[in-house]
Design an enzyme around this catalytic site. Structure first.
Site, PDB file in Angstrom:
ATOM      1  N   GLY A  10       0.569  -0.793  -0.191  1.00  8.90           N
ATOM      2  CA  GLY A  10       0.306   0.405   0.115  1.00  8.90           C
ATOM      3  C   GLY A  10       1.296   1.680   0.346  1.00  8.90           C
ATOM      4  CG  LEU A  12       1.663   4.023   6.022  1.00  7.34           C
ATOM      5  CD1 LEU A  12       3.039   5.884   5.913  1.00  7.34           C
ATOM      6  CD2 LEU A  12       1.576   4.685   7.078  1.00  7.34           C
ATOM      7  CB  ALA A  71      -6.320  -0.337   6.744  1.00 11.09           C
ATOM      8  CB  THR A  73      -8.421   2.549   2.461  1.00 10.18           C
ATOM      9  OG1 THR A  73      -7.597   1.722   1.105  1.00 10.18           O
ATOM     10  CG2 THR A  73      -6.950   1.930   3.470  1.00 10.18           C
ATOM     11  CE1 TYR A 135     -10.420   3.385   6.699  1.00  5.82           C
ATOM     12  CE2 TYR A 135     -10.640   5.754   6.793  1.00  5.82           C
ATOM     13  CZ  TYR A 135      -9.889   4.645   6.262  1.00  5.82           C
ATOM     14  OH  TYR A 135      -8.549   4.977   6.594  1.00  5.82           O
ATOM     15  CE  LYS A 139      -8.339   2.872  10.936  1.00 11.22           C
ATOM     16  NZ  LYS A 139      -6.723   1.337   9.959  1.00 11.22           N
TER      17      LYS A 139
HETATM   18  N1  NAP Z   1      -4.463   7.165   2.386  1.00 14.72           N
HETATM   19  C1  NAP Z   1      -5.153   8.244   3.331  1.00 14.72           C
HETATM   20  O1  NAP Z   1      -5.980   9.189   2.950  1.00 14.72           O
HETATM   21  C2  NAP Z   1      -5.372   7.636   4.505  1.00 14.72           C
HETATM   22  C3  NAP Z   1      -5.707   8.972   5.525  1.00 14.72           C
HETATM   23  C4  NAP Z   1      -5.431   8.572   6.900  1.00 14.72           C
HETATM   24  C5  NAP Z   1      -5.322   6.854   7.256  1.00 14.72           C
HETATM   25  N2  NAP Z   1      -4.885   6.292   6.583  1.00 14.72           N
HETATM   26  C6  NAP Z   1      -4.163   4.677   7.004  1.00 14.72           C
HETATM   27  O2  NAP Z   1      -3.412   4.624   6.638  1.00 14.72           O
HETATM   28  C7  NAP Z   1      -2.779   3.262   6.715  1.00 14.72           C
HETATM   29  C8  NAP Z   1      -2.596   2.501   5.399  1.00 14.72           C
HETATM   30  O3  NAP Z   1      -3.623   3.512   4.284  1.00 14.72           O
HETATM   31  P1  NAP Z   1      -2.961   3.411   2.982  1.00 14.72           P
HETATM   32  O4  NAP Z   1      -2.942   5.273   2.376  1.00 14.72           O
HETATM   33  O5  NAP Z   1      -1.029   2.743   2.744  1.00 14.72           O
HETATM   34  O6  NAP Z   1      -3.455   2.034   2.117  1.00 14.72           O
HETATM   35  P2  NAP Z   1      -3.781   1.387   1.326  1.00 14.72           P
HETATM   36  O7  NAP Z   1      -2.916   2.143  -0.109  1.00 14.72           O
HETATM   37  O8  NAP Z   1      -5.141   1.181   0.693  1.00 14.72           O
HETATM   38  O9  NAP Z   1      -2.673   0.023   1.390  1.00 14.72           O
HETATM   39  C9  NAP Z   1      -3.246  -1.036   2.345  1.00 14.72           C
HETATM   40  C10 NAP Z   1      -3.048  -2.677   1.935  1.00 14.72           C
HETATM   41  O10 NAP Z   1      -3.551  -3.305   2.769  1.00 14.72           O
HETATM   42  C11 NAP Z   1      -4.021  -4.379   1.951  1.00 14.72           C
HETATM   43  N3  NAP Z   1      -4.702  -5.142   2.673  1.00 14.72           N
HETATM   44  C12 NAP Z   1      -6.279  -5.364   2.532  1.00 14.72           C
HETATM   45  N4  NAP Z   1      -5.955  -5.770   3.065  1.00 14.72           N
HETATM   46  C13 NAP Z   1      -5.494  -6.711   4.144  1.00 14.72           C
HETATM   47  C14 NAP Z   1      -6.001  -8.047   4.850  1.00 14.72           C
HETATM   48  N5  NAP Z   1      -6.246  -8.501   5.473  1.00 14.72           N
HETATM   49  N6  NAP Z   1      -4.275  -8.751   5.195  1.00 14.72           N
HETATM   50  C15 NAP Z   1      -3.839  -7.658   4.769  1.00 14.72           C
HETATM   51  N7  NAP Z   1      -2.873  -6.936   3.930  1.00 14.72           N
HETATM   52  C16 NAP Z   1      -4.200  -6.157   3.051  1.00 14.72           C
HETATM   53  C17 NAP Z   1      -3.817  -3.113   0.690  1.00 14.72           C
HETATM   54  O11 NAP Z   1      -3.965  -4.252  -0.306  1.00 14.72           O
HETATM   55  P3  NAP Z   1      -5.342  -4.372  -1.425  1.00 14.72           P
HETATM   56  O12 NAP Z   1      -4.912  -3.030  -2.453  1.00 14.72           O
HETATM   57  O13 NAP Z   1      -4.648  -5.061  -2.908  1.00 14.72           O
HETATM   58  O14 NAP Z   1      -6.306  -4.140  -0.776  1.00 14.72           O
HETATM   59  C18 NAP Z   1      -2.892  -2.475   0.242  1.00 14.72           C
HETATM   60  O15 NAP Z   1      -1.962  -2.803   0.019  1.00 14.72           O
HETATM   61  C19 NAP Z   1      -4.562   2.498   6.918  1.00 14.72           C
HETATM   62  O16 NAP Z   1      -4.078   2.130   8.482  1.00 14.72           O
HETATM   63  C20 NAP Z   1      -5.633   3.700   6.462  1.00 14.72           C
HETATM   64  O17 NAP Z   1      -6.468   4.003   7.354  1.00 14.72           O
HETATM   65  C21 NAP Z   1      -4.650   6.425   5.213  1.00 14.72           C
END
Ligand code: NAP
Length: 293
Positions: A10, A12, A71, A73, A135, A139
């Site tokens: 993902g 992050l 997550a 997301t 969502y 969290k």
């Molecule tokens: N992006 C934002 O703007 C934002 C804002 C606030 C907080 N956050 C938090 O920051 C963290 C990282 O977010 P991000 O933007 O990096 O998210 P992301 O790009 O969606 O990455 C999440 C990764 O987790 C994988 N995943 C999904 N389900 C899973 C499972 N059951 N077991 C293992 N891996 C799994 C996803 O795979 P798939 O892609 O195949 O599903 C993806 O590779 C999360 O906790 C999110 O809630 C993000």
């Protein structure tokens, strides 16, 4: 140290794996067959919904730290399929806690400003959460599970992440750049506020939490508190694209399935004081992203 990163493909997760692998032994994990951006980082396929497999990998690899970047997301998707969102965001975290409580090790978990209702943001760590969508609820539930656990932990809340990573499902920056490069008009909401956060800066903050063994709840976000329309204008400015193609709209007109917190975003004074990390403006971050792209 041995550090296991979930969700390593993902946005992050990739940033953390790249940065932390300079100084630590990383076990990168995700649901996919391979790690998308490196052959040299150790990779394990791991779905955190699978309790047995989580336990097995933590037993075998014995990480001192797990950074949970995995997550569900998709904010609107979480309203349509609440079970799927809960299973990853709450059930998966429960499995990590349970495995770490048996084997030792600290959990660093990532959360969001969507735990707040957005009536009076930005918010500090000690303000009461009140999510307006499912969502955000999942969290918050995961935060509470961790706080109630006996394992060592740190939770870092962030918002509106952007970066240069490879697999960007929903990268706002990339989407704006692609659309404007094709001279397409885009409509962006002007009533959702936050402080957009460079994923590299957040990875640095996580690195500092590891270095000084910080524990507890922290907020990490960018320096600029702005709405999405203003964010899009800054993107156009840095990438030399036509800002007149960007039109304003409202959340009501967009009709998104999940309600959004309007005045969201985070106050990071505690983090600045205790972690002494760098915070980046959007212009600083986009300029560095452009230079290294
Ligand atoms: N992006 C934002 O703007 C934002 C804002 C606030 C907080 N956050 C938090 O920051 C963290 C990282 O977010 P991000 O933007 O990096 O998210 P992301 O790009 O969606 O990455 C999440 C990764 O987790 C994988 N995943 C999904 N389900 C899973 C499972 N059951 N077991 C293992 N891996 C799994 C996803 O795979 P798939 O892609 O195949 O599903 C993806 O590779 C999360 O906790 C999110 O809630 C993000």
């Amino acid at each position: 140290m041995v550090i296991l990163i979930t969700g390593a493909n993902g946005m992050l997760g990739e940033e953390c794996a790249r940065l932390l692998s300079r100084t630590h032994d990383i076990i990168a994990c995700d649901v996919h067959d391979t790690l998308q951006y490196s052959d040299s980082i150790v990779y394990e396929k791991l779905n955190i919904m699978n309790e047995q497999r989580v336990l097995e990998i933590i037993r075998q690899r014995k990480p001192q730290i797990v950074v949970n970047c995995a997550a569900y997301t998709d904010v609107d998707g979480a309203e349509r399929d609440r079970r799927a969102a809960w299973d990853v965001n709450v059930g998966g975290v429960q499995h990590l806690i349970s495995a770490l409580s048996k084997n030792g090790g600290k959990l660093i978990h990532i959360s969001t400003d969507y735990v707040f209702d957005g009536c009076a943001g930005p918010y500090a760590e000690d303000e009461p959460p009140k999510p307006v969508n499912y969502y955000g609820q999942t969290k918050l539930d995961s935060e509470n599970l961790i706080k109630d656990s006996q394992i060592p932990w740190a939770i870092i809340r962030t918002n509106v992440l952007f970066g240069n990573t490879k697999l960007q499902k929903a990268s706002f920056v990339r989407w704006v750049v692609e659309k404007l490069s094709r001279f397409e008009t885009i409509s962006i909401v002007n009533d959702q506020f936050g402080n957009p956060t460079w994923s590299y800066g957040l990875a640095q903050a996580i690195n500092r939490i590891i270095e000084i063994d910080a524990r507890g709840l922290y907020h990490y976000a960018g320096k600029d508190y702005i709405n999405r329309f203003e964010f899009a204008l800054k993107i156009a400015g840095i990438f030399g694209l036509d800002p007149t193609l960007i039109k304003t709209t409202t959340t009501r007109a967009l009709n998104q399935l999940a309600p959004r917190p309007f005045k969201a975003g985070l106050i990071c004074e505690k983090t600045a004081k205790e972690l002494q990390v760098d915070f980046y403006s959007i212009i600083e971050a986009l300029t560095m992203m452009k230079e290294t792209a």
